[in-house]
Design a protein around this motif. Structure first.
Motif, PDB file in Angstrom:
ATOM      1  N   LYS A 185       0.977  -1.236   0.191  1.00 51.91           N
ATOM      2  CA  LYS A 185       0.112   0.051  -0.028  1.00 51.91           C
ATOM      3  C   LYS A 185       0.849   1.081   0.079  1.00 51.91           C
ATOM      4  CE  LYS A 185      -3.205   1.757   3.337  1.00 51.91           C
ATOM      5  NZ  LYS A 185      -4.476   1.595   4.058  1.00 51.91           N
ATOM      6  N   ASP A 244      -2.896   4.850  -0.923  1.00 54.43           N
ATOM      7  CA  ASP A 244      -3.572   5.585  -0.080  1.00 54.43           C
ATOM      8  C   ASP A 244      -3.230   7.207  -0.135  1.00 54.43           C
ATOM      9  OD1 ASP A 244      -4.947   6.354   2.023  1.00 54.43           O
ATOM     10  OD2 ASP A 244      -3.986   5.177   3.433  1.00 54.43           O
ATOM     11  N   LYS A 265     -11.255   0.287  11.080  1.00 52.41           N
ATOM     12  CA  LYS A 265     -10.019   0.369  12.113  1.00 52.41           C
ATOM     13  C   LYS A 265     -10.564   0.488  13.527  1.00 52.41           C
ATOM     14  CE  LYS A 265      -7.006   2.996   9.109  1.00 52.41           C
ATOM     15  NZ  LYS A 265      -6.473   4.115   8.874  1.00 52.41           N
ATOM     16  N   ASN A 276      -4.808   9.480   1.563  1.00 51.39           N
ATOM     17  CA  ASN A 276      -5.061  10.389   2.922  1.00 51.39           C
ATOM     18  C   ASN A 276      -5.474  11.722   2.453  1.00 51.39           C
ATOM     19  OD1 ASN A 276      -2.326   8.447   3.671  1.00 51.39           O
ATOM     20  ND2 ASN A 276      -4.087   8.556   5.310  1.00 51.39           N
ATOM     21  N   ASP A 320     -11.633   6.133   3.822  1.00 56.07           N
ATOM     22  CA  ASP A 320     -10.974   5.811   5.162  1.00 56.07           C
ATOM     23  C   ASP A 320     -11.654   6.747   6.195  1.00 56.07           C
ATOM     24  OD1 ASP A 320      -9.510   5.142   7.318  1.00 56.07           O
ATOM     25  OD2 ASP A 320      -7.574   5.146   6.318  1.00 56.07           O
ATOM     26  N   GLU A 321     -10.619   7.954   5.927  1.00 56.54           N
ATOM     27  CA  GLU A 321     -11.274   9.137   6.844  1.00 56.54           C
ATOM     28  C   GLU A 321     -12.581   9.551   6.675  1.00 56.54           C
ATOM     29  OE1 GLU A 321      -8.494   8.960   5.095  1.00 56.54           O
ATOM     30  OE2 GLU A 321      -6.717   9.653   5.941  1.00 56.54           O
ATOM     31  N   ASN A 363     -12.553   1.198   4.571  1.00 57.40           N
ATOM     32  CA  ASN A 363     -11.622   0.802   5.655  1.00 57.40           C
ATOM     33  C   ASN A 363     -12.115   0.978   7.069  1.00 57.40           C
ATOM     34  OD1 ASN A 363      -9.332   0.786   7.279  1.00 57.40           O
ATOM     35  ND2 ASN A 363      -8.024   1.694   5.821  1.00 57.40           N
ATOM     36  N   GLU A 416      -7.360   4.577  -1.777  1.00 58.40           N
ATOM     37  CA  GLU A 416      -8.007   5.018  -0.760  1.00 58.40           C
ATOM     38  C   GLU A 416      -8.316   6.376  -0.318  1.00 58.40           C
ATOM     39  OE1 GLU A 416      -7.057   2.169   2.655  1.00 58.40           O
ATOM     40  OE2 GLU A 416      -6.634   3.740   3.748  1.00 58.40           O
ATOM     41  N   LYS A 452       1.627   5.365  -0.069  1.00 54.37           N
ATOM     42  CA  LYS A 452       1.067   6.396   0.278  1.00 54.37           C
ATOM     43  C   LYS A 452       1.495   7.589  -0.661  1.00 54.37           C
ATOM     44  CE  LYS A 452      -0.532   5.589   4.629  1.00 54.37           C
ATOM     45  NZ  LYS A 452      -1.752   5.426   5.086  1.00 54.37           N
TER      46      LYS A 452
HETATM   47 MG    MG Z   1      -5.893   5.216   5.086  1.00 56.92          MG
END
Ligand code: MG
Length: 337
Positions: free
Chosen positions: A154, A180, A254, A182, A232-233, A252, A207, A156
């Motif tokens: 993965k 990802d 968590k 972010n 994700d976020e 995602n 992501e 970034k």
């Molecule tokens: Mg993420």
């Protein structure tokens, strides 16, 4: 039932650089619950971009009274009651929830997966995360991942040199990779430009390409590109899951975001009912958090539980990656805290 708290600082092997910034350590608080000499462990991990701190976790868990819990207990009910009574503090809740599941599993001589009646296989591939890196740094990390047995990366991206970064990865490995961002692409135009350039490298998923709040624009990306998009976020708790099928292909989940194993199970169930794919991820966590999450991974399409592989001072051992896939393994404390 006794609850003890142990603040600790995890050290990264390599400085960890993502769109939010760069750091070398992550604060955590370990939670130990003891009952009749049986212990259950939990972990709250506290990266600096989240609102919780070691102090807030300690304050929160000092006011939660667990002495009245009747044996045998149901962690789902305890979570529900705690979540209704106290807002927020999701990492602290996650630490307590996973410690309660760990203790229950040990007391009843089962794994957490067995308690939850989760199938014992198949375990999904687990990603190895590459923070934003120079070519030489990336080579070192790719070699490490190969040695550890990872078969999926993965990477970034942060909106700077993204094409070069992905091209560098492709020069170093032909293994599949996820991306990802972010929230690092700030506009739909920037996202479209970046994805058009890198889609030839065939990422398995992307992501959180855009900042939280831009969910509706995601429909344009979904219509334009075949690559699956994961939130994700944009996906913290069960409440968020309801809104997402129009804007994302997957989520995602968590433990630190949603509050632990109990709410994560509910999120997986709801995501599946809504046709969303599922990735079980982690923050920078040691073996306590990742082993807890590993029990859920037979329900997921992908896992991202590489936390223990990215740090140098894990006080515990537990889940592993073998031939690229998650392997559930008992959690063992290696050094005193
Ligand atoms: Mg993420």
């Amino acid at each position: 039932m006794k609850l003890e708290l142990f603040p600790f600082q995890l050290k990264f092997k390599h400085a960890f650089k993502i769109a939010h910034g760069i750091r070398t350590t992550t604060d955590v608080v370990y939670v130990r619950i003891t009952l009749d000499k049986v212990v259950g462990w939990g972990e709250a991990t506290l990266p600096p971009y989240l609102p919780e701190t070691q102090q807030s976790v300690i304050e929160f868990l000092s006011k939660v009274d667990i002495t009245g819990i009747q044996i045998p207990y149901n962690p789902f009910e305890i979570f529900k009651e705690m979540d209704a009574r106290y807002p927020g503090n999701l990492s602290a809740k996650a630490a307590l929830d996973m410690a309660l599941w760990d203790l229950k599993a040990r007391m009843e001589n089962h794994t957490i997966g067995e308690l939850l009646r989760i199938p014992s296989k198949p375990f999904p591939l687990c990603t190895y995360t590459l923070g934003v890196s120079s070519f030489d740094e990336m080579r070192t990390k790719v070699n490490e991942a190969d040695r550890f047995g990872f078969e999926l990366f993965k990477i970034k991206l942060n909106g700077r040199n993204d094409f070069q970064t992905v091209e560098n990865l492709r020069k170093l490995t032909h293994k599949p990779f996820a991306i990802d961002v972010n929230q690092g692409w700030k506009t739909i135009g920037e996202a479209e430009g970046a994805i058009s350039a890198i889609e030839r490298f065939d990422p398995v998923l992307i992501e959180q390409p855009l900042p939280v709040g831009n969910e509706e624009v995601m429909q344009q990306l979904m219509a334009k590109f075949q690559i699956p998009f994961y939130a994700d976020e944009s996906c913290q708790t069960l409440k968020d899951v309801e809104q997402l099928p129009d804007y994302f292909d997957g989520i995602n989940i968590k433990l630190m975001k949603c509050g632990g194993i109990s709410p994560a199970v509910a999120m997986i169930e709801r995501a599946r009912a809504l046709g969303l794919s599922v990735l079980i991820g982690c923050m920078s966590e040691s073996s306590v958090g990742c082993t807890a999450a590993s029990h859920l991974t037979p329900l997921a399409d992908y896992a991202d539980l590489d936390g223990p592989y990215l740090i140098t001072n894990d006080p515990f051992s537990g889940m592993l990656v073998e031939q690229g896939a998650i392997k559930v393994n008992p959690l063992v404390q290696k050094v005193p805290l």
